[in-house]
Design a protein around this motif. Structure first.
Motif, PDB file in Angstrom:
ATOM      1  N   SER A   1       0.828  -1.329  -0.003  1.00  0.00           N
ATOM      2  CA  SER A   1       0.105   0.136  -0.155  1.00  0.00           C
ATOM      3  C   SER A   1       0.904   1.283   0.021  1.00  0.00           C
ATOM      4  N   ALA A   2       2.053   1.150   0.851  1.00  0.00           N
ATOM      5  CA  ALA A   2       2.802   2.215   0.650  1.00  0.00           C
ATOM      6  C   ALA A   2       3.622   2.615  -0.631  1.00  0.00           C
ATOM      7  N   ALA A   3       3.868   1.330  -1.249  1.00  0.00           N
ATOM      8  CA  ALA A   3       4.613   1.606  -2.507  1.00  0.00           C
ATOM      9  C   ALA A   3       3.527   2.373  -3.764  1.00  0.00           C
ATOM     10  N   LYS A   4       2.508   1.711  -3.252  1.00  0.00           N
ATOM     11  CA  LYS A   4       1.189   2.368  -4.286  1.00  0.00           C
ATOM     12  C   LYS A   4       1.067   3.925  -3.995  1.00  0.00           C
ATOM     13  N   THR A   5       0.967   4.313  -2.805  1.00  0.00           N
ATOM     14  CA  THR A   5       0.851   5.479  -2.306  1.00  0.00           C
ATOM     15  C   THR A   5       2.011   6.394  -2.745  1.00  0.00           C
ATOM     16  N   GLU A   6       3.092   5.810  -2.881  1.00  0.00           N
ATOM     17  CA  GLU A   6       4.266   6.464  -3.341  1.00  0.00           C
ATOM     18  C   GLU A   6       4.306   7.053  -4.720  1.00  0.00           C
ATOM     19  N   GLN A   7       3.799   5.951  -5.566  1.00  0.00           N
ATOM     20  CA  GLN A   7       3.608   6.143  -6.906  1.00  0.00           C
ATOM     21  C   GLN A   7       2.401   7.189  -7.234  1.00  0.00           C
ATOM     22  N   GLN A   8       1.537   7.446  -6.494  1.00  0.00           N
ATOM     23  CA  GLN A   8       0.356   8.467  -6.701  1.00  0.00           C
ATOM     24  C   GLN A   8       0.924   9.913  -6.270  1.00  0.00           C
ATOM     25  N   VAL A   9       1.838   9.811  -5.276  1.00  0.00           N
ATOM     26  CA  VAL A   9       2.500  11.182  -4.730  1.00  0.00           C
ATOM     27  C   VAL A   9       3.295  11.696  -6.033  1.00  0.00           C
ATOM     28  N   ILE A  10       4.059  10.784  -6.577  1.00  0.00           N
ATOM     29  CA  ILE A  10       5.002  11.061  -7.620  1.00  0.00           C
ATOM     30  C   ILE A  10       4.252  11.385  -9.032  1.00  0.00           C
ATOM     31  N   GLN A  11       3.250  10.708  -9.138  1.00  0.00           N
ATOM     32  CA  GLN A  11       2.078  11.216 -10.266  1.00  0.00           C
ATOM     33  C   GLN A  11       1.793  12.478 -10.129  1.00  0.00           C
ATOM     34  N   SER A  12       1.240  12.720  -8.931  1.00  0.00           N
ATOM     35  CA  SER A  12       0.809  14.178  -8.625  1.00  0.00           C
ATOM     36  C   SER A  12       1.580  15.158  -8.699  1.00  0.00           C
ATOM     37  N   ARG A  13       2.900  14.999  -8.233  1.00  0.00           N
ATOM     38  CA  ARG A  13       3.889  15.839  -8.265  1.00  0.00           C
ATOM     39  C   ARG A  13       4.239  16.190  -9.694  1.00  0.00           C
ATOM     40  N   GLN A  14       4.216  15.324 -10.727  1.00  0.00           N
ATOM     41  CA  GLN A  14       4.587  15.428 -12.080  1.00  0.00           C
ATOM     42  C   GLN A  14       3.400  16.370 -12.694  1.00  0.00           C
ATOM     43  N   GLU A  15       2.324  16.007 -12.363  1.00  0.00           N
ATOM     44  CA  GLU A  15       1.274  16.889 -12.948  1.00  0.00           C
ATOM     45  C   GLU A  15       1.332  18.163 -12.436  1.00  0.00           C
ATOM     46  N   GLY A  16       1.717  18.443 -11.021  1.00  0.00           N
ATOM     47  CA  GLY A  16       1.779  19.748 -10.402  1.00  0.00           C
ATOM     48  C   GLY A  16       2.921  20.414 -11.073  1.00  0.00           C
ATOM     49  N   LEU A  17       4.076  19.719 -11.387  1.00  0.00           N
ATOM     50  CA  LEU A  17       5.119  20.331 -11.966  1.00  0.00           C
ATOM     51  C   LEU A  17       4.917  20.824 -13.576  1.00  0.00           C
ATOM     52  N   GLN A  18       3.993  20.095 -14.415  1.00  0.00           N
ATOM     53  CA  GLN A  18       3.719  20.453 -15.498  1.00  0.00           C
ATOM     54  C   GLN A  18       2.810  21.464 -15.721  1.00  0.00           C
ATOM     55  N   GLN A  19       1.809  21.517 -14.721  1.00  0.00           N
ATOM     56  CA  GLN A  19       1.124  22.802 -14.788  1.00  0.00           C
ATOM     57  C   GLN A  19       2.015  24.112 -14.472  1.00  0.00           C
TER      58      GLN A  19
END
Length: 396
Positions: free
Chosen positions: A291-309
């Motif tokens: 579960s922690a590994a899946k959350t980590e992936q979601q965090v990075i994905q959100s961070r990437q989307e925020g960076l692209q914005q």
């Protein structure tokens, strides 16, 4: 006549030949800085370190050796080797390869940051050199005018106000000229330090960078993927995805193999081996890791989307600055410089004919030379906005 000698100087100063010297190009400055920079070397060592860790990805637990008496009649030795489920090792290996990719992307970010710094510094060196040349012309001209005004005042041909104004204008320009020389030397000293060059350097003349025309205001979302920071987050997502697979494989049973004589001394050798499996009874801990590994992936994905914005907003601003600076450059090239030259020419003619005095002549020259300086600033600002745009788009 003194007035005529000043005009002869104005005509001749623009035709002075340039001194032949070895020129440091922008590309040479960037390549030398990359080779000389310690942060780049550190990033390369980090990549090497991750590559070295690749061999340790398939890490087996140490074998267990015992010397014991299972029957109570004699001592015998034993050895046991345990193993994770085979997919654990393959996933660990893939994960480490992704970690190498992260180190490589971090190296690219370090390189891009240094390239941006060197290009901006080189541009500033070009600008200050151009400014020094322009102020040298003004400084030399205004010194002649000042000396001429002093002589004419002493001869009773002009009043004290004209003499004082000529001296004041020369002092202002001379101060700016000396400041520009100091600034130019300081910038080139930085370039020499960053590139590791020991000898004195000169840079190429300031020219307009037109490699980005035309300039789109709204960036293409796919184009932003070339940004090294975006690529780093993509690579970190790949690491997180591989980590999920690793944590899942760790929840599978493990294996154990050993050699141990649990019978009498004459027990057949083929009966002395033992085999077993490890049972993942404490599934809660494995589930938490997954579960922690899946959350980590979601965090990075959100961070990437925020960076692209954020990058999209920065690129829009950079494009707007490029267009505004380009319009400014076009104005000076098509109108401003021509008008400045007309002011200088007309002012010279009126001054020679005696229609204007020193005060009007120097004020007109100040206005004209101010336009030339604003043109240099416009070219500098435009080129800097291009460098910033290229940095954001990952094109350096």
């Amino acid at each position: 006549m003194l007035r005529n000698s000043i005009i002869v100087f104005l005509i001749g100063i623009s035709a002075l030949p340039a001194t032949a010297q070895q020129v440091l190009t922008e590309s040479e400055a960037v390549s030398k800085a990359l080779a000389n920079n310690k942060n780049i070397q550190s990033a390369s060592l980090q990549v090497k370190q991750q590559q070295q860790l690749l061999k340790s990805a398939i890490n087996l637990p140490n074998p267990e050796f015992f010397w014991e008496s299972p029957t109570g009649n004699f001592y015998t030795g034993s050895i046991t080797q345990s193993f994770e489920f085979p997919t654990v090792y393959s996933n660990q290996y893939r994960l480490q390869k992704q970690q190498i990719g992260v180190a490589q992307k971090e190296q690219q970010i370090t390189q891009a940051d240094l390239k941006y710094r060197i290009k901006a510094l080189y541009l500033e060196a070009q600008f200050t050199d151009s400014l020094v040349k322009q102020l040298y012309i003004q400084d030399t001209l205004y010194e002649k005018i000042k000396l001429s005004a002093i002589r004419q005042f002493n001869a009773g041909q002009i009043d004290y106000l004209q003499q004082t104004f000529a001296e004041t204008q020369y002092g202002e320009i001379h101060n700016l000229y000396l400041q520009s020389i100091t600034r130019s030397k300081a910038i080139k000293a930085q370039l020499r330090w960053l590139t590791g060059i020991k000898d004195s350097i000169i840079v190429e003349p300031l020219v307009i960078n037109i490699t980005q025309a035309p300039f789109p205001i709204v960036p293409d979302s796919m184009a932003l993927l070339a940004n090294p920071t975006v690529q780093l987050l993509q690579q970190q997502q790949a690491v997180a995805k591989q980590n999920i697979a690793l944590q899942k494989s760790k929840a599978l049973p493990g294996l154990a193999f050993g050699y141990f004589n649990q019978g009498e001394r004459d027990t057949k050798w083929n009966n002395r081996f033992r085999f077993g499996i490890t049972i993942p009874l404490w599934f809660g801990q494995y589930k938490s890791n997954i579960s922690a590994a899946k959350t980590e992936q979601q965090v990075i994905q959100s961070r990437q989307e925020g960076l692209q914005q954020e990058l999209s907003a920065q690129v829009i601003n950079a494009s707007s600055e490029m267009n505004a600076n380009w319009q400014s450059v076009q104005y000076y090239q098509q109108t401003g410089l021509r008008k400045a030259q007309e002011v200088i020419t007309t002012s010279q003619r009126f001054f020679v004919s005696g229609e204007i005095d020193y005060i009007s002549f120097m004020r007109n020259n100040n206005d004209a030379y101010s336009i030339y300086q604003k043109y240099l600033e416009a070219v500098r600002n435009y080129n800097l906005s291009v460098i910033n745009y290229q940095y954001l788009m990952g094109q350096l």
